[in-house]
Design an enzyme around this catalytic site. Sequence first.
Site, PDB file in Angstrom:
ATOM      1  NE  ARG A   1      -3.678  -0.433   2.367  1.00 44.71           N
ATOM      2  CZ  ARG A   1      -4.774  -0.732   1.681  1.00 44.71           C
ATOM      3  NH1 ARG A   1      -5.312   0.173   0.886  1.00 44.71           N
ATOM      4  NH2 ARG A   1      -5.334  -1.918   1.784  1.00 44.71           N
TER       5      ARG A   1
ATOM      6  NE  ARG B   1      -2.074  -3.994  -3.162  1.00 46.77           N
ATOM      7  CZ  ARG B   1      -3.108  -3.932  -2.323  1.00 46.77           C
ATOM      8  NH1 ARG B   1      -4.006  -4.910  -2.340  1.00 46.77           N
ATOM      9  NH2 ARG B   1      -3.258  -2.933  -1.477  1.00 46.77           N
TER      10      ARG B   1
END
Length: 430
Positions: free
Chosen positions: A284, A398
């Site tokens: 994140r 990711r």
Amino acid sequence: MLDIKAIRNNPQAVSQQLARRGFSFDVEAFQALDARRKQADMDSQNLLSERKNASKKIGQLVGQGLSVDDAKAQVNETLEKISAQLDTLTEQARTVQAEIEALLLEVPNIPADDVPDGASESDNVELARWGTPPAFDFPARDHVEIGEALQQLDATTAGKIAGSRFTVMYGPLARLHRALIQFMLNLHTGEHGYCEINVPYIVNRESLRGTGQLPKFEADLFKLRADADYYLIPTAEVPVTNVARDRIYEDVELGPEGIHYACHSPCFRSEAGSYGRDTRGMIRQHQFEKVELVQLVRPNQSATALESLTHHAERVLQLLELPYRKVVLCSGDIGFSACKTYDLEVWLPAQDTYREISSCSNFGDFQARRMQARWRNPATGKPELLHTVNGSGLAVGRTLVAILENYQQADGSVAVPSALAPYMGGLATL
């Protein structure tokens, strides 16, 4: 934005549908505002009728003995009063309309009928799993440990340059990141038939309002200047979908399955209120990159479009041989603008769990109504709202995290997935 006609026709039904997602729609507040709007419209119509009748009275007054000048003066005095009243009513109507619009801009989309009921992500429903999580004969390391040990992932230097939640990548890892972008774009434009599009990374307030980020999620955005409404994009969904804003597509322009765009872009999010383990590493970040898939389709095509777009995102994971699962989000967990969403969650060995890597959503006509994105229905010849569908195909950072963790070797190296070999110049390991 919801259809105001549907709300007027059956506000209680709309309220019940929104309650599925935990949103309390204030029916009384809406009806009170709408009644004020309706009254202002009626009063305006009555005054317009009075003005029309007043203009005809000059001849009547002359017939009653007044001079032409006196008759005109009397009528003009009446017309001036009516005009002043009309100006007041027009301003009142404008104010009420703005209040109604502000209310509706805060109202989320209605969940599709086949979305499961639930209050949070714990109520999401797993639909399928693909692949088998790797079994290591050594303790699994997380992507930060792996990248730092290879001296190819550097959060410390990034913190010096920019601050927390940024990373610097070097050498083979930086190349792998770039390879993923090219691999995804080639797959979606080649095998899946998307049109590649390159868009601005800065957008205005109207664009963010059109896709639903504003006004509700302003705290999650990076605004560039206090004196101008320019923002860094939180996702390519915003500029790509706004290509259709204030536009009417002819049916032939949509082709048989609508318009499909694939776009690589950086994304910028303040991640307000995000804490915990996800602030470490690349899960994140304030800046990350994605390959976004956007489809602009006819209303009767959006359900099928969501299925195909989700499959296109899954295909990336399958070719990279990354284990994942597919879940359908419950009514309490779907995003503000979506009516149905599938999440793809990739396996992360270090966390011993699946984590979101792509969110694919059908927005129905919710975004299109805000943007006035339309197509001309050949059956009626009239403009109608498009449906919009989008999803990550995939989030690049990711995906990189998943490769580092799933392809890690006992000696600390990381094997390169075979699908990426053509992009890595013969490099088999990091």
